[in-house]
Motif scaffolding. Sequence first.
Motif, PDB file in Angstrom:
ATOM      1  N   LEU A  24       0.837  -1.202   0.000  1.00  0.00           N
ATOM      2  CA  LEU A  24       0.000   0.000   0.000  1.00  0.00           C
ATOM      3  C   LEU A  24       0.863   1.239   0.000  1.00  0.00           C
ATOM      4  CD1 LEU A  24      -2.777  -0.750   2.636  1.00  0.00           C
ATOM      5  CD2 LEU A  24      -2.750  -1.243   0.223  1.00  0.00           C
ATOM      6  N   ILE A  25       2.065   1.067   0.545  1.00  0.00           N
ATOM      7  CA  ILE A  25       2.985   2.196   0.662  1.00  0.00           C
ATOM      8  C   ILE A  25       4.089   2.004  -0.367  1.00  0.00           C
ATOM      9  CG2 ILE A  25       4.675   3.286   2.207  1.00  0.00           C
ATOM     10  CD1 ILE A  25       2.853   2.342   4.549  1.00  0.00           C
ATOM     11  N   ASP A  26       4.344   3.028  -1.149  1.00  0.00           N
ATOM     12  CA  ASP A  26       5.414   2.914  -2.140  1.00  0.00           C
ATOM     13  C   ASP A  26       6.116   4.257  -2.296  1.00  0.00           C
ATOM     14  OD1 ASP A  26       7.132   1.758  -3.867  1.00  0.00           O
ATOM     15  OD2 ASP A  26       5.623   1.148  -5.331  1.00  0.00           O
ATOM     16  N   LYS A  27       7.334   4.172  -2.797  1.00  0.00           N
ATOM     17  CA  LYS A  27       8.152   5.389  -2.890  1.00  0.00           C
ATOM     18  C   LYS A  27       7.491   6.477  -3.719  1.00  0.00           C
ATOM     19  CE  LYS A  27      11.924   2.943  -4.037  1.00  0.00           C
ATOM     20  NZ  LYS A  27      11.789   1.613  -3.417  1.00  0.00           N
ATOM     21  N   ASP A  28       6.740   6.077  -4.753  1.00  0.00           N
ATOM     22  CA  ASP A  28       6.143   7.114  -5.600  1.00  0.00           C
ATOM     23  C   ASP A  28       4.863   7.707  -5.001  1.00  0.00           C
ATOM     24  OD1 ASP A  28       4.529   4.970  -6.007  1.00  0.00           O
ATOM     25  OD2 ASP A  28       4.827   4.843  -8.176  1.00  0.00           O
ATOM     26  N   ARG A  29       4.537   7.301  -3.785  1.00  0.00           N
ATOM     27  CA  ARG A  29       3.448   7.968  -3.050  1.00  0.00           C
ATOM     28  C   ARG A  29       3.960   8.531  -1.719  1.00  0.00           C
ATOM     29  NH1 ARG A  29       1.301   3.473  -5.148  1.00  0.00           N
ATOM     30  NH2 ARG A  29       1.293   2.316  -3.188  1.00  0.00           N
ATOM     31  N   ILE A  30       5.268   8.806  -1.706  1.00  0.00           N
ATOM     32  CA  ILE A  30       5.854   9.465  -0.530  1.00  0.00           C
ATOM     33  C   ILE A  30       6.467  10.779  -1.007  1.00  0.00           C
ATOM     34  CG2 ILE A  30       7.590   9.323   1.299  1.00  0.00           C
ATOM     35  CD1 ILE A  30       7.366   6.246   1.116  1.00  0.00           C
ATOM     36  N   GLN A  31       6.086  11.870  -0.351  1.00  0.00           N
ATOM     37  CA  GLN A  31       6.639  13.183  -0.699  1.00  0.00           C
ATOM     38  C   GLN A  31       7.207  13.814   0.578  1.00  0.00           C
ATOM     39  OE1 GLN A  31       3.687  15.219  -3.621  1.00  0.00           O
ATOM     40  NE2 GLN A  31       2.439  13.897  -2.332  1.00  0.00           N
ATOM     41  N   VAL A  32       8.377  14.454   0.421  1.00  0.00           N
ATOM     42  CA  VAL A  32       9.042  14.972   1.630  1.00  0.00           C
ATOM     43  C   VAL A  32       9.181  16.484   1.605  1.00  0.00           C
ATOM     44  CG1 VAL A  32      10.333  12.826   1.981  1.00  0.00           C
ATOM     45  CG2 VAL A  32      11.371  14.691   0.677  1.00  0.00           C
ATOM     46  N   LYS A  33       9.191  17.050   2.808  1.00  0.00           N
ATOM     47  CA  LYS A  33       9.549  18.455   3.027  1.00  0.00           C
ATOM     48  C   LYS A  33       8.703  19.395   2.192  1.00  0.00           C
ATOM     49  CE  LYS A  33      13.357  17.535   5.560  1.00  0.00           C
ATOM     50  NZ  LYS A  33      13.477  17.970   6.952  1.00  0.00           N
ATOM     51  N   PHE A  34       7.428  19.116   2.114  1.00  0.00           N
ATOM     52  CA  PHE A  34       6.540  19.994   1.356  1.00  0.00           C
ATOM     53  C   PHE A  34       6.216  21.226   2.200  1.00  0.00           C
ATOM     54  CE2 PHE A  34       2.113  21.130   0.036  1.00  0.00           C
ATOM     55  CZ  PHE A  34       2.424  21.537  -1.251  1.00  0.00           C
ATOM     56  N   SER A  35       6.112  22.341   1.494  1.00  0.00           N
ATOM     57  CA  SER A  35       5.785  23.577   2.191  1.00  0.00           C
ATOM     58  C   SER A  35       4.299  23.867   1.986  1.00  0.00           C
ATOM     59  CB  SER A  35       6.661  24.680   1.610  1.00  0.00           C
ATOM     60  OG  SER A  35       6.284  25.903   2.137  1.00  0.00           O
ATOM     61  N   ALA A  36       3.516  23.748   3.038  1.00  0.00           N
ATOM     62  CA  ALA A  36       2.062  23.934   2.927  1.00  0.00           C
ATOM     63  C   ALA A  36       1.627  25.095   3.824  1.00  0.00           C
ATOM     64  CB  ALA A  36       1.328  22.663   3.344  1.00  0.00           C
ATOM     65  N   GLU A  37       0.702  25.888   3.293  1.00  0.00           N
ATOM     66  CA  GLU A  37       0.210  27.025   4.075  1.00  0.00           C
ATOM     67  C   GLU A  37      -0.750  26.573   5.162  1.00  0.00           C
ATOM     68  OE1 GLU A  37      -1.579  30.355   2.083  1.00  0.00           O
ATOM     69  OE2 GLU A  37       0.146  30.434   0.725  1.00  0.00           O
ATOM     70  N   ASN A  38      -1.494  25.535   4.871  1.00  0.00           N
ATOM     71  CA  ASN A  38      -2.494  25.090   5.847  1.00  0.00           C
ATOM     72  C   ASN A  38      -2.782  23.601   5.612  1.00  0.00           C
ATOM     73  OD1 ASN A  38      -4.317  24.853   3.648  1.00  0.00           O
ATOM     74  ND2 ASN A  38      -4.772  27.037   3.823  1.00  0.00           N
ATOM     75  N   GLN A  39      -3.672  23.068   6.453  1.00  0.00           N
ATOM     76  CA  GLN A  39      -3.937  21.626   6.374  1.00  0.00           C
ATOM     77  C   GLN A  39      -4.536  21.216   5.021  1.00  0.00           C
ATOM     78  OE1 GLN A  39      -7.156  19.991   8.625  1.00  0.00           O
ATOM     79  NE2 GLN A  39      -8.037  21.969   9.090  1.00  0.00           N
ATOM     80  N   PHE A  40      -5.321  22.104   4.440  1.00  0.00           N
ATOM     81  CA  PHE A  40      -5.979  21.713   3.191  1.00  0.00           C
ATOM     82  C   PHE A  40      -4.980  21.633   2.031  1.00  0.00           C
ATOM     83  CE2 PHE A  40      -9.422  23.497   5.823  1.00  0.00           C
ATOM     84  CZ  PHE A  40     -10.121  22.304   5.997  1.00  0.00           C
ATOM     85  N   ALA A  41      -4.004  22.570   2.042  1.00  0.00           N
ATOM     86  CA  ALA A  41      -2.934  22.492   1.029  1.00  0.00           C
ATOM     87  C   ALA A  41      -2.135  21.203   1.217  1.00  0.00           C
ATOM     88  CB  ALA A  41      -2.033  23.712   1.148  1.00  0.00           C
ATOM     89  N   ALA A  42      -1.922  20.832   2.471  1.00  0.00           N
ATOM     90  CA  ALA A  42      -1.160  19.609   2.752  1.00  0.00           C
ATOM     91  C   ALA A  42      -1.928  18.367   2.286  1.00  0.00           C
ATOM     92  CB  ALA A  42      -0.850  19.515   4.250  1.00  0.00           C
ATOM     93  N   ILE A  43      -3.236  18.343   2.576  1.00  0.00           N
ATOM     94  CA  ILE A  43      -4.047  17.185   2.166  1.00  0.00           C
ATOM     95  C   ILE A  43      -4.105  17.098   0.643  1.00  0.00           C
ATOM     96  CG2 ILE A  43      -6.399  16.222   2.148  1.00  0.00           C
ATOM     97  CD1 ILE A  43      -6.759  17.371   5.005  1.00  0.00           C
ATOM     98  N   GLU A  44      -4.250  18.254   0.000  1.00  0.00           N
ATOM     99  CA  GLU A  44      -4.323  18.270  -1.464  1.00  0.00           C
ATOM    100  C   GLU A  44      -3.044  17.699  -2.080  1.00  0.00           C
ATOM    101  OE1 GLU A  44      -5.545  22.080  -2.927  1.00  0.00           O
ATOM    102  OE2 GLU A  44      -5.460  21.398  -5.010  1.00  0.00           O
ATOM    103  N   MET A  45      -1.908  18.099  -1.513  1.00  0.00           N
ATOM    104  CA  MET A  45      -0.623  17.595  -2.026  1.00  0.00           C
ATOM    105  C   MET A  45      -0.502  16.095  -1.782  1.00  0.00           C
ATOM    106  SD  MET A  45       1.842  18.796  -3.642  1.00  0.00           S
ATOM    107  CE  MET A  45       3.418  18.171  -4.219  1.00  0.00           C
ATOM    108  N   ALA A  46      -0.927  15.670  -0.605  1.00  0.00           N
ATOM    109  CA  ALA A  46      -0.845  14.236  -0.285  1.00  0.00           C
ATOM    110  C   ALA A  46      -1.757  13.424  -1.204  1.00  0.00           C
ATOM    111  CB  ALA A  46      -1.213  14.003   1.180  1.00  0.00           C
TER     112      ALA A  46
END
Lengths: 94, 150
Positions: free
Chosen positions: B4-26
């Motif tokens: 279920l977990i794979d390298k191409d679904r892992i993103q690091v050190k993202f800069s998000a303004e708020n939780q919704f930007a973070a969820i959208e990126m994820a």
Amino acid sequence: MKLVLVACGTALATSTVVARKIETIAKEHGIECRTIQAKAADAFKKSQELHPDAIVCTCQLDGESDIPIINGRAFLTGINIQSTIDQLVEILKK
Amino acid sequence: MESLIDKDRIQVKFSAENQFAAIEMAAKPLWEQGYVDEGFLAAVMERERNFPTGLPTRVGVALPHTEAKYVIKEGISILTLDKPVLFAGMGNPKEKVLVEILFLLAIKNPAKQLGVLQTIITIIQNEMVLKKIKGAKDPKTIYNLINQFI
């Protein structure tokens, strides 16, 4: 046989993990216990039908119930988990 | 197991303004790789508003997710943030939790995926591993850390 109703927002992810933890804890304390999962919105309706011994939730529950409600978040975070276990075991041993 | 977990679904050190930007990126890799349908993101956001998922562990974690009907294939997306963003606390919407790691869950059948869900819970209870995940500079490091527990 004791029954614990486990509620979370979608009855999908966190309640599944919490339900298994509760079953393990009950077993370790020699208590026969099964769990049933519910969505937060259905939790009180289901508890009226099934009369569980306790409700464990990882979400906020709106409304009142005669059944003891335990905040199950510690089963996820591990923070202060022993007091949550003690609370659960005390209710299930009654 | 098909992971279920794979390298191409892992993103690091993202800069998000708020939780919704973070969820959208994820959610991006889940959407792009066909794991979820077009309703998934909005449903996750909505659920997060009603039933927040922030956990005040030693490194704050959030576990956003939604109902199975938006999930095409099961998968988990992991996102770490360069600066924490505020989530509300799971079970306590008034509580503010500073989150630095997101595990966005696209799950249909939790009983089948219990192992991986338990692995995530084991990890979030382990401060040392959380700190290593938070500090990781690339997806591979996180993937290898998590795989030790699977």
